[in-house]
Design a protein around this motif. Sequence first.
Motif, PDB file in Angstrom:
ATOM      1  N   PHE A  36       0.812  -1.208   0.000  1.00 61.32           N
ATOM      2  CA  PHE A  36       0.000   0.000   0.000  1.00 61.32           C
ATOM      3  C   PHE A  36       0.848   1.261   0.000  1.00 61.32           C
ATOM      4  O   PHE A  36       0.536   2.228  -0.677  1.00 61.32           O
ATOM      5  CB  PHE A  36      -0.923  -0.007   1.219  1.00 61.32           C
ATOM      6  N   ASN A  37       1.915   1.256   0.766  1.00 61.69           N
ATOM      7  CA  ASN A  37       2.825   2.390   0.857  1.00 61.69           C
ATOM      8  C   ASN A  37       4.085   1.914   1.567  1.00 61.69           C
ATOM      9  O   ASN A  37       4.269   0.704   1.767  1.00 61.69           O
ATOM     10  CB  ASN A  37       2.170   3.561   1.608  1.00 61.69           C
ATOM     11  N   THR A  38       4.943   2.823   1.955  1.00 61.43           N
ATOM     12  CA  THR A  38       6.176   2.425   2.622  1.00 61.43           C
ATOM     13  C   THR A  38       5.940   1.831   3.998  1.00 61.43           C
ATOM     14  O   THR A  38       6.804   1.156   4.552  1.00 61.43           O
ATOM     15  CB  THR A  38       7.119   3.630   2.767  1.00 61.43           C
ATOM     16  N   ALA A  39       4.725   2.057   4.554  1.00 59.33           N
ATOM     17  CA  ALA A  39       4.459   1.611   5.921  1.00 59.33           C
ATOM     18  C   ALA A  39       3.659   0.323   5.997  1.00 59.33           C
ATOM     19  O   ALA A  39       3.763  -0.409   6.973  1.00 59.33           O
ATOM     20  CB  ALA A  39       3.707   2.704   6.700  1.00 59.33           C
ATOM     21  N   ARG A  40       2.846   0.011   5.001  1.00 65.62           N
ATOM     22  CA  ARG A  40       1.913  -1.106   5.147  1.00 65.62           C
ATOM     23  C   ARG A  40       1.892  -2.006   3.933  1.00 65.62           C
ATOM     24  O   ARG A  40       1.931  -1.562   2.788  1.00 65.62           O
ATOM     25  CB  ARG A  40       0.506  -0.576   5.410  1.00 65.62           C
ATOM     26  N   SER A  41       1.826  -3.313   4.205  1.00 60.31           N
ATOM     27  CA  SER A  41       1.676  -4.315   3.151  1.00 60.31           C
ATOM     28  C   SER A  41       0.769  -5.423   3.656  1.00 60.31           C
ATOM     29  O   SER A  41       0.516  -5.557   4.857  1.00 60.31           O
ATOM     30  CB  SER A  41       3.042  -4.896   2.742  1.00 60.31           C
ATOM     31  N   GLU A  42       0.275  -6.208   2.737  1.00 58.71           N
ATOM     32  CA  GLU A  42      -0.617  -7.315   3.094  1.00 58.71           C
ATOM     33  C   GLU A  42      -0.406  -8.468   2.132  1.00 58.71           C
ATOM     34  O   GLU A  42      -0.246  -8.268   0.921  1.00 58.71           O
ATOM     35  CB  GLU A  42      -2.078  -6.868   3.039  1.00 58.71           C
ATOM     36  N   GLN A  43      -0.390  -9.676   2.670  1.00 55.92           N
ATOM     37  CA  GLN A  43      -0.377 -10.893   1.870  1.00 55.92           C
ATOM     38  C   GLN A  43      -1.652 -11.677   2.192  1.00 55.92           C
ATOM     39  O   GLN A  43      -2.110 -11.672   3.340  1.00 55.92           O
ATOM     40  CB  GLN A  43       0.850 -11.755   2.160  1.00 55.92           C
ATOM     41  N   ALA A  44      -2.226 -12.326   1.195  1.00 59.38           N
ATOM     42  CA  ALA A  44      -3.477 -13.042   1.405  1.00 59.38           C
ATOM     43  C   ALA A  44      -3.506 -14.323   0.583  1.00 59.38           C
ATOM     44  O   ALA A  44      -3.060 -14.346  -0.563  1.00 59.38           O
ATOM     45  CB  ALA A  44      -4.674 -12.164   1.040  1.00 59.38           C
ATOM     46  N   SER A 229      -3.211   5.628  -3.963  1.00 61.44           N
ATOM     47  CA  SER A 229      -3.452   4.283  -4.494  1.00 61.44           C
ATOM     48  C   SER A 229      -2.465   3.280  -3.923  1.00 61.44           C
ATOM     49  O   SER A 229      -1.346   3.649  -3.547  1.00 61.44           O
ATOM     50  CB  SER A 229      -3.314   4.288  -6.020  1.00 61.44           C
ATOM     51  N   PRO A 230      -2.845   2.004  -3.839  1.00 55.84           N
ATOM     52  CA  PRO A 230      -1.849   0.978  -3.520  1.00 55.84           C
ATOM     53  C   PRO A 230      -0.711   1.041  -4.538  1.00 55.84           C
ATOM     54  O   PRO A 230      -0.955   1.170  -5.742  1.00 55.84           O
ATOM     55  CB  PRO A 230      -2.634  -0.334  -3.653  1.00 55.84           C
ATOM     56  N   ARG A 271      -4.634   4.000   7.416  1.00 54.22           N
ATOM     57  CA  ARG A 271      -3.630   3.581   6.447  1.00 54.22           C
ATOM     58  C   ARG A 271      -2.924   4.790   5.869  1.00 54.22           C
ATOM     59  O   ARG A 271      -3.534   5.785   5.524  1.00 54.22           O
ATOM     60  CB  ARG A 271      -4.308   2.796   5.318  1.00 54.22           C
ATOM     61  N   GLY A 272      -1.617   4.659   5.750  1.00 51.33           N
ATOM     62  CA  GLY A 272      -0.824   5.709   5.161  1.00 51.33           C
ATOM     63  C   GLY A 272      -0.227   6.648   6.189  1.00 51.33           C
ATOM     64  O   GLY A 272       0.587   7.486   5.869  1.00 51.33           O
ATOM     65  N   THR A 273      -0.616   6.536   7.455  1.00 53.18           N
ATOM     66  CA  THR A 273      -0.076   7.431   8.454  1.00 53.18           C
ATOM     67  C   THR A 273       1.176   6.888   9.102  1.00 53.18           C
ATOM     68  O   THR A 273       1.859   7.591   9.828  1.00 53.18           O
ATOM     69  CB  THR A 273      -1.116   7.676   9.569  1.00 53.18           C
ATOM     70  N   GLY A 274       1.449   5.579   8.875  1.00 52.13           N
ATOM     71  CA  GLY A 274       2.600   4.966   9.493  1.00 52.13           C
ATOM     72  C   GLY A 274       2.323   4.498  10.912  1.00 52.13           C
ATOM     73  O   GLY A 274       3.229   4.041  11.590  1.00 52.13           O
ATOM     74  N   ARG A 275       1.071   4.573  11.379  1.00 52.95           N
ATOM     75  CA  ARG A 275       0.758   4.114  12.714  1.00 52.95           C
ATOM     76  C   ARG A 275       0.727   2.588  12.745  1.00 52.95           C
ATOM     77  O   ARG A 275       0.090   1.955  11.922  1.00 52.95           O
ATOM     78  CB  ARG A 275      -0.602   4.666  13.152  1.00 52.95           C
ATOM     79  N   MET A 276       1.386   2.023  13.708  1.00 52.15           N
ATOM     80  CA  MET A 276       1.522   0.575  13.749  1.00 52.15           C
ATOM     81  C   MET A 276       0.255  -0.075  14.299  1.00 52.15           C
ATOM     82  O   MET A 276      -0.362   0.423  15.236  1.00 52.15           O
ATOM     83  CB  MET A 276       2.709   0.199  14.642  1.00 52.15           C
TER      84      MET A 276
END
Length: 281
Positions: A36-44, A229-230, A271-276
């Motif tokens: 999604f960005n430098t902070a978040r990703s997802e695998q499914a 966008s992702p 999403r996108g804020t870098g908050r864990m």
Amino acid sequence: MRAPFNYFALLAVALGSPLLGQSTVNAGITVGNARFNTARSEQAVTGIVQVRPRTWLSLSAIPSVVRVSDTALGQTASHSGLGDLPLVVAADHSFPGPWSPVIAAALVASLPVGNASCGLGSGEMGFGLDGGIGVAPTERWRLSASASRSLGGLGAQSALSAPHATALRLESGYDVTDRWTANLALGADVGAVDSTQALSRVIGAGTSYRIAGALALTVDATHGLTTGSPRWVFSVGLGTVFVGTSPVNPTTPLRRLNTGFVGGVGRSGARGTGRMVTGSC
């Protein structure tokens, strides 16, 4: 927890109806990765079991196992588990005549079986509507336009789209040979900007290879066109039916990718804020 059991009961009644004596059953599995960005990703890893009691009617269950990763202040936290469970009732109708037009619509109820405190799922019941129209200018060439929108809750909306937006898709598929199909697509969110996720614009491409009979292999990818966008999404699928399959365009890459990420990232995580993502997992 009463609502999920009620929906499971409704699905069991539907699948156990006398209509199933003449039904067909198909299944498939898709493995996907989204950045999604430098902070978040997802695998499914997303599966689908689809029953067709009639040629124009289908009932589907789409379970998934997801892994969400968030990075903040140089640290990465990852959580894995079941995602939300979409149940889909879809209908389609083909019209005779030039270009063989097809219309289709689907209702989605998403059960909140994922652990939202860990970023797995939405934490609430979700309802959505999906519809589209397709035409075939030639025997090998298909064009389609479709849209999806949440009707209540967030669980029925793809993690790749803004929570309260309408996701629009324009797609084209061409049968290069009897086994190979190539696809191109454009996707865009329209509507009000959500505080947790910006509107998305993506371009996508995909291919499918018919191995034998209805069994096929698919490869799809998208790239984001805007900062909201992702960045990119990629998936590989194998089966006789796929998540996001539609009679409007059976080989649509954006629908396969979007539906493959319905059960995942909690939308309340900014999403996108870098908050864990945190929580008891």
